[in-house]
Motif scaffolding. Structure first.
Motif, PDB file in Angstrom:
ATOM      1  N   ILE A 136       0.867  -1.178   0.000  1.00  0.00           N
ATOM      2  CA  ILE A 136       0.000   0.000   0.000  1.00  0.00           C
ATOM      3  C   ILE A 136       0.903   1.227   0.000  1.00  0.00           C
ATOM      4  N   ASN A 137       0.822   2.022  -1.055  1.00  0.00           N
ATOM      5  CA  ASN A 137       1.670   3.213  -1.155  1.00  0.00           C
ATOM      6  C   ASN A 137       1.099   4.408  -0.395  1.00  0.00           C
ATOM      7  N   ARG A 138      -0.234   4.430  -0.260  1.00  0.00           N
ATOM      8  CA  ARG A 138      -0.867   5.530   0.481  1.00  0.00           C
ATOM      9  C   ARG A 138      -2.197   5.034   1.041  1.00  0.00           C
ATOM     10  N   ILE A 139      -2.466   5.417   2.273  1.00  0.00           N
ATOM     11  CA  ILE A 139      -3.762   5.108   2.871  1.00  0.00           C
ATOM     12  C   ILE A 139      -4.434   6.416   3.255  1.00  0.00           C
ATOM     13  N   THR A 140      -5.695   6.554   2.882  1.00  0.00           N
ATOM     14  CA  THR A 140      -6.490   7.743   3.175  1.00  0.00           C
ATOM     15  C   THR A 140      -7.727   7.327   3.950  1.00  0.00           C
ATOM     16  N   TYR A 141      -8.079   8.132   4.922  1.00  0.00           N
ATOM     17  CA  TYR A 141      -9.325   7.891   5.656  1.00  0.00           C
ATOM     18  C   TYR A 141     -10.106   9.192   5.716  1.00  0.00           C
ATOM     19  N   VAL A 142     -11.370   9.161   5.283  1.00  0.00           N
ATOM     20  CA  VAL A 142     -12.243  10.322   5.438  1.00  0.00           C
ATOM     21  C   VAL A 142     -13.296   9.994   6.484  1.00  0.00           C
ATOM     22  N   ARG A 143     -13.495  10.936   7.360  1.00  0.00           N
ATOM     23  CA  ARG A 143     -14.487  10.793   8.430  1.00  0.00           C
ATOM     24  C   ARG A 143     -15.770  11.487   8.009  1.00  0.00           C
ATOM     25  N   LEU A 144     -16.896  10.803   8.203  1.00  0.00           N
ATOM     26  CA  LEU A 144     -18.189  11.301   7.760  1.00  0.00           C
ATOM     27  C   LEU A 144     -19.060  11.723   8.938  1.00  0.00           C
ATOM     28  N   PHE A 145     -19.886  12.718   8.697  1.00  0.00           N
ATOM     29  CA  PHE A 145     -20.926  13.123   9.636  1.00  0.00           C
ATOM     30  C   PHE A 145     -22.124  13.554   8.812  1.00  0.00           C
ATOM     31  N   ASN A 146     -23.243  12.891   9.016  1.00  0.00           N
ATOM     32  CA  ASN A 146     -24.437  13.133   8.180  1.00  0.00           C
ATOM     33  C   ASN A 146     -24.107  12.969   6.697  1.00  0.00           C
ATOM     34  N   ASP A 147     -23.301  11.934   6.404  1.00  0.00           N
ATOM     35  CA  ASP A 147     -22.923  11.585   5.028  1.00  0.00           C
ATOM     36  C   ASP A 147     -22.062  12.632   4.346  1.00  0.00           C
ATOM     37  N   LYS A 148     -21.474  13.535   5.095  1.00  0.00           N
ATOM     38  CA  LYS A 148     -20.583  14.541   4.524  1.00  0.00           C
ATOM     39  C   LYS A 148     -19.183  14.363   5.111  1.00  0.00           C
ATOM     40  N   VAL A 149     -18.168  14.595   4.273  1.00  0.00           N
ATOM     41  CA  VAL A 149     -16.785  14.487   4.725  1.00  0.00           C
ATOM     42  C   VAL A 149     -16.455  15.685   5.596  1.00  0.00           C
ATOM     43  N   ILE A 150     -16.057  15.426   6.852  1.00  0.00           N
ATOM     44  CA  ILE A 150     -15.698  16.526   7.743  1.00  0.00           C
ATOM     45  C   ILE A 150     -14.201  16.557   8.041  1.00  0.00           C
ATOM     46  N   GLU A 151     -13.524  15.423   7.870  1.00  0.00           N
ATOM     47  CA  GLU A 151     -12.082  15.350   8.064  1.00  0.00           C
ATOM     48  C   GLU A 151     -11.500  14.338   7.103  1.00  0.00           C
ATOM     49  N   SER A 152     -10.232  14.545   6.748  1.00  0.00           N
ATOM     50  CA  SER A 152      -9.528  13.606   5.881  1.00  0.00           C
ATOM     51  C   SER A 152      -8.089  13.486   6.358  1.00  0.00           C
ATOM     52  N   TYR A 153      -7.561  12.251   6.320  1.00  0.00           N
ATOM     53  CA  TYR A 153      -6.199  11.984   6.762  1.00  0.00           C
ATOM     54  C   TYR A 153      -5.491  11.119   5.715  1.00  0.00           C
ATOM     55  N   ASN A 154      -4.233  11.473   5.414  1.00  0.00           N
ATOM     56  CA  ASN A 154      -3.424  10.742   4.440  1.00  0.00           C
ATOM     57  C   ASN A 154      -2.097  10.345   5.048  1.00  0.00           C
ATOM     58  N   LEU A 155      -1.675   9.107   4.785  1.00  0.00           N
ATOM     59  CA  LEU A 155      -0.345   8.667   5.184  1.00  0.00           C
ATOM     60  C   LEU A 155       0.321   8.002   3.987  1.00  0.00           C
ATOM     61  N   HIS A 156       1.497   8.549   3.585  1.00  0.00           N
ATOM     62  CA  HIS A 156       2.238   8.044   2.434  1.00  0.00           C
ATOM     63  C   HIS A 156       3.376   7.132   2.894  1.00  0.00           C
ATOM     64  N   ASN A 157       3.921   6.400   1.934  1.00  0.00           N
ATOM     65  CA  ASN A 157       5.035   5.496   2.230  1.00  0.00           C
ATOM     66  C   ASN A 157       6.274   6.218   2.741  1.00  0.00           C
ATOM     67  N   ASP A 158       6.469   7.463   2.292  1.00  0.00           N
ATOM     68  CA  ASP A 158       7.643   8.223   2.726  1.00  0.00           C
ATOM     69  C   ASP A 158       7.390   8.956   4.047  1.00  0.00           C
ATOM     70  N   ASN A 159       6.284   8.593   4.707  1.00  0.00           N
ATOM     71  CA  ASN A 159       5.915   9.114   6.028  1.00  0.00           C
ATOM     72  C   ASN A 159       5.309  10.512   5.984  1.00  0.00           C
ATOM     73  N   ARG A 160       5.042  11.046   4.792  1.00  0.00           N
ATOM     74  CA  ARG A 160       4.262  12.285   4.715  1.00  0.00           C
ATOM     75  C   ARG A 160       2.878  12.026   5.295  1.00  0.00           C
ATOM     76  N   PHE A 161       2.412  12.985   6.074  1.00  0.00           N
ATOM     77  CA  PHE A 161       1.121  12.829   6.730  1.00  0.00           C
ATOM     78  C   PHE A 161       0.364  14.141   6.630  1.00  0.00           C
ATOM     79  N   SER A 162      -0.915  14.068   6.299  1.00  0.00           N
ATOM     80  CA  SER A 162      -1.708  15.288   6.176  1.00  0.00           C
ATOM     81  C   SER A 162      -3.070  15.127   6.833  1.00  0.00           C
TER      82      SER A 162
END
Length: 218
Positions: A136-162
């Protein structure tokens, strides 16, 4: 729309944990995509016609790709999208380049996993189309509230995180705050305006200056 935000450090550990777990399940997850697929769509632009994170493409200054009416000839940048019976995307197959030596396409696969409060996107390592990727080169997780994206998180292989936080007004995203660690922290703030129902403008806020990033000036 008010919701408590998740601790950022906990979320990085959260993504590391699920990246490790899902890496072991890649063959099973690929099989599930095949079993769940009810119909497919295509595009042939460099940029995807689908984005899990709101305005992901537009924040780069570009327009989202479009789905095609018919299946195109396979070529570089062609993308194949897989949907289940509930119209949820479950996978994407992106054609990267043709390996003349091996006589087959090298592709990148994206998998989508739906959980109670959000959605995971897994960008797998590139592989020949007849092979199964192993990483897995990148994993992303979006958090939902009332079916809308309220937060998003990304982790890359090179340890970049957003981390991205989306704020709403009248059911529309009006601002996005992004923290990016590479490894030092870079902070960005964006505002979205809606001149009418069919158009929007994105501004990057830099101190007291607003820079228009979408749509780009011609």
């Amino acid at each position: 729309m008010e919701q408590n935000l998740i601790n950022t450090n906990n979320m990085k550990e959260f993504l590391e944990k699920y990246k490790e777990e899902y890496t072991l399940k890649i063959p099973q997850l690929l099989k599930e995509v095949r079993l769940k697929t009810h119909y497919t769509k295509w595009s042939k632009t460099v940029l995807s016609a689908y984005q899990l994170e709101p305005f992901e493409t537009e924040l780069l200054g570009y327009k989202l790709g479009k789905f095609l009416r018919n299946e195109p000839k396979i070529n570089k940048h062609v993308k194949h999208y897989f949907f289940d019976s509930e119209d949820k995307i479950v996978g994407i197959l992106e054609y990267d380049f043709y390996n003349n030596y091996e006589k087959e396409w090298v592709v990148t696969r994206f998998l989508y996993i739906y959980v109670q409060e959000g959605i995971f996107e897994l960008k797998l390592s590139s592989s020949h189309i007849t092979e199964e990727p192993t990483k897995i080169n990148r994993i992303t997780y979006v958090r939902l509230f009332n079916d809308k994206v309220i937060e998003s998180y990304n982790l890359h292989n090179d340890n970049r995180f957003s981390k991205l936080v989306y704020k709403y007004s009248d059911n529309k995203i009006v601002s996005i705050e992004r923290d990016l660690w590479i490894p030092n922290l870079l902070k960005s703030i964006y505002e979205i305006e809606y001149p009418d129902e069919n158009t929007y403008i994105i501004w990057e806020i830099d101190n007291d200056t607003r820079v228009k990033i979408y749509p780009k000036e011609i």
